[in-house]
Motif scaffolding. Sequence first.
Motif, short mmCIF file in Angstrom:
data_model
loop_
_atom_site.label_atom_id
_atom_site.label_comp_id
_atom_site.label_asym_id
_atom_site.label_seq_id
_atom_site.Cartn_x
_atom_site.Cartn_y
_atom_site.Cartn_z
N HIS A 45 5.07 30.99 13.62
CA HIS A 45 4.67 32.21 14.35
C HIS A 45 3.44 32.13 14.90
O HIS A 45 2.62 31.02 14.80
CB HIS A 45 4.58 33.16 13.07
CG HIS A 45 5.82 33.46 12.47
ND1 HIS A 45 6.65 34.48 13.10
CD2 HIS A 45 6.53 32.97 11.36
CE1 HIS A 45 7.95 34.50 12.25
NE2 HIS A 45 7.73 33.62 11.17
N GLY A 46 3.11 33.18 15.63
CA GLY A 46 1.69 33.09 16.29
C GLY A 46 1.54 32.41 17.61
O GLY A 46 0.58 32.42 18.23
N ASP A 51 6.98 33.47 19.13
CA ASP A 51 7.01 33.98 18.00
C ASP A 51 8.37 33.93 17.14
O ASP A 51 9.43 34.41 17.42
CB ASP A 51 6.28 35.05 17.92
CG ASP A 51 5.86 35.66 16.45
OD1 ASP A 51 4.92 34.96 15.81
OD2 ASP A 51 6.34 37.00 15.94
N TYR A 133 -1.93 33.16 8.19
CA TYR A 133 -1.85 33.71 9.73
C TYR A 133 -0.44 33.30 10.08
O TYR A 133 0.18 34.08 10.83
CB TYR A 133 -3.07 32.89 10.56
CG TYR A 133 -3.99 33.47 10.26
CD1 TYR A 133 -4.74 34.79 10.67
CD2 TYR A 133 -5.04 32.71 9.31
CE1 TYR A 133 -5.92 35.28 10.24
CE2 TYR A 133 -6.32 33.01 9.04
CZ TYR A 133 -6.87 34.32 9.42
OH TYR A 133 -8.11 34.69 9.16
N CYS A 134 0.17 32.36 9.68
CA CYS A 134 1.48 31.88 10.21
C CYS A 134 2.51 32.76 9.46
O CYS A 134 3.59 33.00 9.85
CB CYS A 134 1.92 30.30 9.84
SG CYS A 134 0.92 29.16 10.75
N TRP A 137 2.73 37.90 7.47
CA TRP A 137 3.16 39.35 7.85
C TRP A 137 4.74 39.35 7.19
O TRP A 137 4.88 40.58 6.72
CB TRP A 137 3.55 39.18 9.52
CG TRP A 137 4.36 40.33 9.97
CD1 TRP A 137 5.68 40.32 10.22
CD2 TRP A 137 3.77 41.67 10.17
NE1 TRP A 137 6.18 41.61 10.69
CE2 TRP A 137 5.14 42.23 10.47
CE3 TRP A 137 2.74 42.32 10.13
CZ2 TRP A 137 5.13 43.87 10.92
CZ3 TRP A 137 2.71 43.73 10.44
CH2 TRP A 137 3.82 44.41 10.82
N GLN A 276 -2.38 26.13 13.34
CA GLN A 276 -1.37 26.90 14.05
C GLN A 276 -0.72 26.03 15.03
O GLN A 276 -1.42 25.30 15.89
CB GLN A 276 -1.84 28.24 14.38
CG GLN A 276 -1.91 29.10 13.37
CD GLN A 276 -2.38 30.46 13.89
OE1 GLN A 276 -3.31 30.71 14.48
NE2 GLN A 276 -1.45 31.66 13.59
#
Length: 301
Positions: A45-46, A51, A133-134, A137, A276
């Motif tokens: 992700h990100g 994504d 951060y990955c 969510w 990331q």
Amino acid sequence: MIIDCAIIGGGPAGLNAALVLGRARRTVLVFDENQPRNAVTQESHGFLTRDGVKPNEFRAIAHQEISKYLSVEIQHVRVTGIRHTDDSFEITTEKGDLLSAKTVLLATGLKEILPTIDGLHDYYGKSVFSCPYCDGWELKEKPLVVIAEEGQQAFHMAKIVWNWSHDLLLCTNGHQILTEAQQETLRKKGLQVVEDRITALVGKHGQLERIAFATQEEKRREGGFVASQLLQASPFGEVLGCEMNVMGGIVTDPLGRTTVPGVYAAGDALVGVPHQLIIAAAAGSRAAAGVNTDLTESEFL
């Protein structure tokens, strides 16, 4: 024949560097032993336009795009040695092949050492992750755990994960590492702190359900994050004499130049945070610009 650049590592940093150098009409050989750190990752992700991409899919797309540039070759073989000669670098592979390159780009990444906790590997990459951060969510508003055994790292990580869930448990796995002030700060935000040793993570099919402690107590959790020890996946930075920082990362300038002329580095091997996909790829692009700039300057001498 001496190629322009040998890239050690076929992750996002190495592949993006290969793409940029291919477009710069440089001869490049990427060595990829196909042992990615994110092998357990279900989705990445990100990365804008990518994504949620599966790592294997990302690599397949990258290889397809790079294949248009005929001066770039990818070999799935392990490099066993690099030696600096007078005017080039000699790379030896596990097959005994020998290659000469004007420059070397280290994109070998890191390897993770997870805490010794029964069952952790069954959930890692499925409901327990390393980077909020990955994967934060997907775990938002669930009862979560942060497992960390080093004081400042535990305190920092708990505060960061709190952004995704206020139902948060910080476990130090038998280590008394937080100051009274840190514990008070976390408690004011509703975080639970448990310093007891974890005996097992319990759940089914990779989905965490609860955490068992040596005190016989159990806590219900549906996912979380774990702080791992990060080590260089390859010794080549140190072998070549590159300066290392206090975190064990390879020191570079903004264009990926190490302290050894002709040696460049990119990606997680620099031990930057957060780790990331998009950041590693960008570092590969910058390092490729450094390689091409320096080769061009040498051609005008």
